[in-house]
Enzyme design. Structure first.
Site, short mmCIF file in Angstrom:
data_model
loop_
_atom_site.label_atom_id
_atom_site.label_comp_id
_atom_site.label_asym_id
_atom_site.label_seq_id
_atom_site.Cartn_x
_atom_site.Cartn_y
_atom_site.Cartn_z
N TYR A 252 -44.28 16.74 -9.36
CA TYR A 252 -43.31 17.63 -8.71
C TYR A 252 -43.67 18.00 -7.27
O TYR A 252 -42.78 18.04 -6.41
CB TYR A 252 -43.10 18.88 -9.56
CG TYR A 252 -42.05 18.68 -10.64
CD1 TYR A 252 -40.71 18.96 -10.39
CD2 TYR A 252 -42.40 18.21 -11.90
CE1 TYR A 252 -39.75 18.76 -11.36
CE2 TYR A 252 -41.44 18.01 -12.88
CZ TYR A 252 -40.12 18.28 -12.62
OH TYR A 252 -39.17 18.08 -13.58
N GLU B 201 -39.58 20.74 -19.87
CA GLU B 201 -40.13 19.43 -20.22
C GLU B 201 -41.36 19.55 -21.09
O GLU B 201 -41.57 18.75 -22.01
CB GLU B 201 -40.42 18.64 -18.94
CG GLU B 201 -39.15 18.12 -18.27
CD GLU B 201 -39.32 17.79 -16.79
OE1 GLU B 201 -40.48 17.58 -16.37
OE2 GLU B 201 -38.30 17.74 -16.08
N THR C 196 -20.72 2.91 -27.50
CA THR C 196 -22.01 2.93 -28.21
C THR C 196 -22.41 4.30 -28.74
O THR C 196 -22.71 4.42 -29.93
CB THR C 196 -23.12 2.31 -27.33
OG1 THR C 196 -23.14 2.94 -26.04
CG2 THR C 196 -22.88 0.82 -27.15
N PRO D 39 -25.94 7.81 -12.65
CA PRO D 39 -26.56 9.10 -12.29
C PRO D 39 -25.61 10.08 -11.62
O PRO D 39 -26.02 11.17 -11.28
CB PRO D 39 -27.68 8.71 -11.31
CG PRO D 39 -27.80 7.25 -11.39
CD PRO D 39 -26.48 6.72 -11.82
#
Length: 406
Positions: free
Chosen positions: A95, A137, A279, A399
């Site tokens: 980061y 995270e 999908t 994205p």
């Protein structure tokens, strides 16, 4: 806690970053890859060439800055991005270099407008936002590793079976080489493949939606072979999977991830897909049917024609076998055989007028996935029909961060 002056500066300059988002994104990645070339391993290089990631990055920065005094407003973006970061193996130590490079890119693009005061304020904002991402995270890594059959990082799987679903889509049935259990997952989530391809300087990471219900002894992904179109290059990994991977070959896989999942169990559900967007819908659809859901289920798929329409017979069979399931097909350019055999319900594109003829009302949960223009058109139609945002859930394979403002 950010001070009032920092918040004021960030919010007032966020629109400037949005205006120059593509330039900032391009400069950022140019600087980042020159300093840490190994990060090429983590980013989709095809999307880099198409310019998708550059705009998405700066748009995300703008969105965070515009909501710096109410970060709960970007909770959905945080969830989506942190799921991808966990799947890619992003680490806290990455980061700081990202933050430094981003601020330098802003200075390079904005020039004199990027005063020391502005850069200092955005530096503080970046740290506050990065802390939120890193905390989330860390929890995702723990949850992933602790779940039954879960793992962190890469695990080798072999291709047990390779099934051609249409002229462009092939399914890969994957089993772990170690023979140990695999985790369950939420229908709509994806696997991440790390592909080490001969002739490529870096390996490639790609997300592919899981296309079957969970709790099997295999994972299934169904991949479209992406050919070059105009200035857009061919998909490196999709062509590798289609042309070079055979039954018995090994693939490196990260554990399932993703936030595109069925979130309620109350209203009737409509699954709308375009092309390979079918999908994740197959995973949701198969799960609902296997779990004997009593919800009214409507499955609507749009494709060019039957030659590229994957899993058509499977959906038709389940619709015939289950009274609560209805399916519809739209073909943009049906073949003569499609016409003679009445293989579709609508010629052309899905639009609001047609949706209102096949759906009794708009009191339903809508999930949709497909190419960007498809998503934008469906979202616009549902908005016009008065379907509230919380009942419109979509998945973008590129994205681009939003279909609301694009």
């Amino acid at each position: 806690m950010l001070d009032e002056n920092t918040i004021k500066i960030v919010k007032s300059t966020a629109p400037v970053l949005q205006e120059h988002s593509q330039e900032i994104g391009e400069r950022f990645y140019e600087l980042l890859f020159s300093r840490v070339p190994d990060l090429y391993n983590m980013f989709n290089q095809t999307n880099q060439k198409r310019g998708f990631q550059q705009g998405a990055l700066a748009y995300g920065v703008y969105l965070a800055g515009a909501n710096i005094d109410n970060l709960q407003a970007i909770e959905s973006m945080v969830e989506r991005v942190t799921e991808k970061h966990r799947a890619l193996g992003v680490q806290p130590e990455q980061y700081p270099i990202v933050g430094e490079t981003l601020l330098e890119a802003v200075k390079d693009v904005l020039g004199e407008a990027a005063t020391d005061e502005v850069i200092d304020a955005w530096g503080k904002a970046y740290k506050a936002i990065a802390d939120i991402f890193m905390d989330r995270e860390a929890k995702l890594y723990q949850e992933t590793e602790k779940q039954p059959g879960g793992w962190i990082g890469i695990r080798p799987f072999y291709v047990e079976k390779k099934v051609k679903e249409s002229d462009v889509i092939t399914s890969f049935y994957l089993k772990p080489k170690d023979g140990k259990p695999i985790p369950s997952y939420q229908p709509g989530q994806y696997l991440t493949i790390q592909a080490d391809i001969d002739g490529e300087k870096y390996f490639h990471m790609r997300h592919y939606s899981l296309s079957d219900a969970p709790n099997k002894d295999y994972f299934r992904i169904s991949v479209k072979q992406e050919d070059a179109q105009g200035m857009a290059p061919a998909g490196i990994v999709s062509n590798y999977l289609h042309n070079e991977i055979s039954e018995g070959d090994t693939l490196a896989i990260a554990a399932p991830a993703g936030d595109f999942t069925v979130k309620t169990e109350e209203l009737p559900i409509v699954l709308l897909s375009g092309g390979v967007g079918i999908t994740p819908m197959m995973s949701m659809f198969n799960t609902l049917v296997e779990n004997h859901s009593e919800r009214e289920i409507t499955f609507i798929h749009a494709a060019e024609n039957s030659t590229v329409h994957a899993m058509r017979e499977h959906v038709e069979n389940l619709a015939e076998e289950n009274q609560n399931v209805t399916s519809f097909v739209c073909y943009a350019n049906p073949t003569e055989e499609d016409r003679s055999k009445h293989r579709y319900d609508k010629e052309g594109f899905i639009d609001l007028d047609w949706l209102q003829t096949v759906l009794s009302d708009n009191q339903k949960d809508f999930y949709f996935c497909g190419p960007f223009p498809f998503l934008k058109a469906i979202n616009h139609a549902l908005q016009k029909w008065g379907v509230p945002k919380e009942r419109r859930t979509y998945e973008l394979f590129s994205p681009i961060s939003t279909i609301e403002d694009a």
